[in-house]
Design a protein around this motif. Structure first.
Motif, PDB file in Angstrom:
ATOM      1  N   PRO A   1      34.288  32.905  42.880  1.00 25.06           N
ATOM      2  CA  PRO A   1      32.955  33.513  43.037  1.00 25.06           C
ATOM      3  C   PRO A   1      31.912  32.989  42.054  1.00 25.06           C
ATOM      4  CG  PRO A   1      34.444  35.055  41.973  1.00 25.06           C
ATOM      5  CD  PRO A   1      35.275  33.860  42.370  1.00 25.06           C
ATOM      6  N   HIS A   2      32.357  32.253  41.011  1.00 27.43           N
ATOM      7  CA  HIS A   2      31.375  31.650  40.103  1.00 27.43           C
ATOM      8  C   HIS A   2      30.708  30.429  40.741  1.00 27.43           C
ATOM      9  CE1 HIS A   2      34.638  33.360  37.616  1.00 27.43           C
ATOM     10  NE2 HIS A   2      33.711  33.733  36.779  1.00 27.43           N
ATOM     11  N   PHE A   3      31.432  29.792  41.688  1.00 25.71           N
ATOM     12  CA  PHE A   3      30.939  28.541  42.275  1.00 25.71           C
ATOM     13  C   PHE A   3      31.092  28.597  43.787  1.00 25.71           C
ATOM     14  CE2 PHE A   3      32.978  27.622  38.174  1.00 25.71           C
ATOM     15  CZ  PHE A   3      31.904  27.131  37.467  1.00 25.71           C
TER      16      PHE A   3
ATOM     17  N   VAL B   1      30.957  32.333  28.559  1.00 27.77           N
ATOM     18  CA  VAL B   1      31.066  33.784  28.375  1.00 27.77           C
ATOM     19  C   VAL B   1      29.998  34.453  29.232  1.00 27.77           C
ATOM     20  CG1 VAL B   1      30.722  35.671  26.726  1.00 27.77           C
ATOM     21  CG2 VAL B   1      32.043  33.668  26.055  1.00 27.77           C
ATOM     22  N   HIS B   2      30.385  35.493  29.963  1.00 26.32           N
ATOM     23  CA  HIS B   2      29.391  36.230  30.745  1.00 26.32           C
ATOM     24  C   HIS B   2      28.611  37.120  29.778  1.00 26.32           C
ATOM     25  CE1 HIS B   2      31.122  34.808  34.471  1.00 26.32           C
ATOM     26  NE2 HIS B   2      32.305  35.259  34.145  1.00 26.32           N
ATOM     27  N   PRO B   3      27.348  36.794  29.493  1.00 25.43           N
ATOM     28  CA  PRO B   3      26.642  37.458  28.383  1.00 25.43           C
ATOM     29  C   PRO B   3      26.338  38.934  28.616  1.00 25.43           C
ATOM     30  CG  PRO B   3      25.174  35.959  29.558  1.00 25.43           C
ATOM     31  CD  PRO B   3      26.536  35.762  30.141  1.00 25.43           C
TER      32      PRO B   3
ATOM     33  N   ASN C   1      31.844  41.630  31.455  1.00 27.43           N
ATOM     34  CA  ASN C   1      32.760  41.007  32.411  1.00 27.43           C
ATOM     35  C   ASN C   1      32.429  41.401  33.856  1.00 27.43           C
ATOM     36  OD1 ASN C   1      35.226  40.569  34.049  1.00 27.43           O
ATOM     37  ND2 ASN C   1      35.961  39.751  32.115  1.00 27.43           N
ATOM     38  N   PRO C   2      32.121  40.403  34.704  1.00 31.76           N
ATOM     39  CA  PRO C   2      31.692  40.730  36.069  1.00 31.76           C
ATOM     40  C   PRO C   2      32.833  40.945  37.065  1.00 31.76           C
ATOM     41  CG  PRO C   2      31.502  38.376  35.714  1.00 31.76           C
ATOM     42  CD  PRO C   2      32.074  38.956  34.437  1.00 31.76           C
ATOM     43  N   HIS C   3      34.078  40.896  36.608  1.00 33.38           N
ATOM     44  CA  HIS C   3      35.206  41.058  37.534  1.00 33.38           C
ATOM     45  C   HIS C   3      35.615  42.535  37.609  1.00 33.38           C
ATOM     46  CE1 HIS C   3      35.520  36.638  37.592  1.00 33.38           C
ATOM     47  NE2 HIS C   3      35.215  36.725  36.313  1.00 33.38           N
ATOM     48  N   TYR C   4      34.624  43.421  37.537  1.00 35.11           N
ATOM     49  CA  TYR C   4      34.849  44.853  37.348  1.00 35.11           C
ATOM     50  C   TYR C   4      35.372  45.574  38.584  1.00 35.11           C
ATOM     51  CZ  TYR C   4      30.298  44.840  39.599  1.00 35.11           C
ATOM     52  OH  TYR C   4      29.277  44.613  40.494  1.00 35.11           O
TER      53      TYR C   4
ATOM     54  N   TYR D   1      44.912  33.404  33.651  1.00 36.04           N
ATOM     55  CA  TYR D   1      44.253  32.098  33.610  1.00 36.04           C
ATOM     56  C   TYR D   1      42.816  32.264  33.103  1.00 36.04           C
ATOM     57  CZ  TYR D   1      43.337  27.242  34.916  1.00 36.04           C
ATOM     58  OH  TYR D   1      43.041  25.900  34.870  1.00 36.04           O
ATOM     59  N   HIS D   2      42.013  33.026  33.855  1.00 35.46           N
ATOM     60  CA  HIS D   2      40.616  33.293  33.511  1.00 35.46           C
ATOM     61  C   HIS D   2      40.534  34.776  33.150  1.00 35.46           C
ATOM     62  CE1 HIS D   2      36.232  32.909  33.817  1.00 35.46           C
ATOM     63  NE2 HIS D   2      36.201  33.956  34.627  1.00 35.46           N
ATOM     64  N   ARG D   3      39.410  35.169  32.567  1.00 36.45           N
ATOM     65  CA  ARG D   3      39.243  36.587  32.228  1.00 36.45           C
ATOM     66  C   ARG D   3      38.828  37.404  33.449  1.00 36.45           C
ATOM     67  NH1 ARG D   3      37.931  37.836  26.539  1.00 36.45           N
ATOM     68  NH2 ARG D   3      38.409  35.975  25.318  1.00 36.45           N
TER      69      ARG D   3
END
Ligand SMILES: [Zn+2]
Length: 305
Positions: free
Chosen positions: A57-59, A131-133, A136-139, A201-203
């Motif tokens: 979802p980032h890309f 870093v997602h400033p 964390n957007p994977h909420y 792997y990722h946060r």
């Protein structure tokens, strides 16, 4: 034409137009949000997602078909917290649809309803990686946040379509009940593994792991968004050996080469968990997503015992 036929014709025409006009056309950034929107919107909304659940979802690669869909939307629901910053803002601008521009009521940022973790303290610099400033957007991977999103959407849909407010409220209540039941089952299945240490792997999993009692101690990425490095991979292998950590949780869109080699050296398991609805054939809605991930985790813990 008889008077009766005319009346029937008028009724039909009225029925059709009022129905077509009353259906809200909702676009979402991701399939998770689409699934929740369908739960509370029922047949009062038509819902479609831009990103597919198997995509990172980032890309997401923008396609012309996305623009056509955005042009017709009454509302756009986004994950927010800059998750979609690399691909969604230009699409919104180019759609020229005033209803879904960021300041319009039809632009719905689901993160504003949710409990957000990992909000950075102090300054965020490039040296820290991607870093997602804003946190964390994977909420959405905590069912409690799924519930909050559902409530937020039901309220928004009611504002946009006041005549259907009671139906949205009822659909939310039904979703809440079904989710509470399902959540009890997921928590019971995960209870024996409370406190287990895992690598991801990722946060992507802080909300999920918080909810289900897993302890994320490190990441395959040396920093968010930065691919694995030999030095960090060696540190991970040492850490996993020392602490007896066996599971590496990986999103389906990352390369399995490094996770597999780490797992081979520590006698561990790579677990390809689904971070989104639509990630594979089984994860067809928000409930099936947790069914799938929880069952896979339980089976993986049993294997590495
Ligand atoms: Zn991320």
């Amino acid at each position: 034409m008889s008077k009766n036929l005319l009346a029937v014709g008028a009724l039909l025409a009225f029925g059709i137009t009022s129905h077509a006009a009353s259906k809200l056309n909702v676009m979402t950034a991701t399939e998770d949000l689409a699934s929740i929107a369908r739960e509370v919107g029922g047949d009062l909304v038509s819902v479609d997602s831009i990103a597919r659940g198997y995509q990172d979802p980032h890309f997401v690669e923008p396609k012309p078909s996305f623009l056509l869909k955005l042009q017709k939307a009454d509302a756009l629901v986004v994950v927010g917290l800059q998750l979609e910053i690399g691909w969604l803002p230009p699409l919104i601008t180019q759609s020229r649809n005033p209803k879904i521009q960021p300041s319009a009521p039809g632009y719905i940022d689901a993160s504003t309803f949710c409990k957000i973790l990992e909000i950075p303290q102090g300054q965020v610099t490039r040296a820290m990686g991607d870093v997602h400033p804003l946190g964390n957007p994977h909420y959405w991977l905590d069912p409690d946040n799924g519930r909050r999103i559902a409530k937020g959407l039901a309220d928004k849909f009611s504002t946009m379509q006041p005549a259907s407010a009671a139906q949205f409220a009822q659909a939310y209540a039904a979703f809440d009940k079904k989710l509470t039941e399902a959540q009890k089952g997921w928590e019971a299945k995960m209870a024996p593994y409370k406190g287990r240490k895992v690598i991801t792997y990722h946060r992507s999993w802080p909300n999920f792991c918080d909810r289900f009692g897993l302890n994320v101690v490190d990441y395959v990425e040396p920093k968010p968004g930065i691919p694995p490095t030999p030095a960090h991979t060696l540190d991970l292998i040492n850490l996993m050996k020392r602490d007896g950590i066996k599971l590496i949780l990986v999103e389906p869109y990352f390369d399995l080469c490094t996770p597999n080699s780490i797992a081979a050296q520590v006698g561990g398991q790579v677990v390809v968990l689904m971070p989104s609805v639509g990630g594979n054939k089984e994860t067809t809605d928000y409930f099936k997503l947790f069914d799938y991930d929880v069952n896979l985790l339980v089976n993986s813990f049993l294997k590495v015992k």
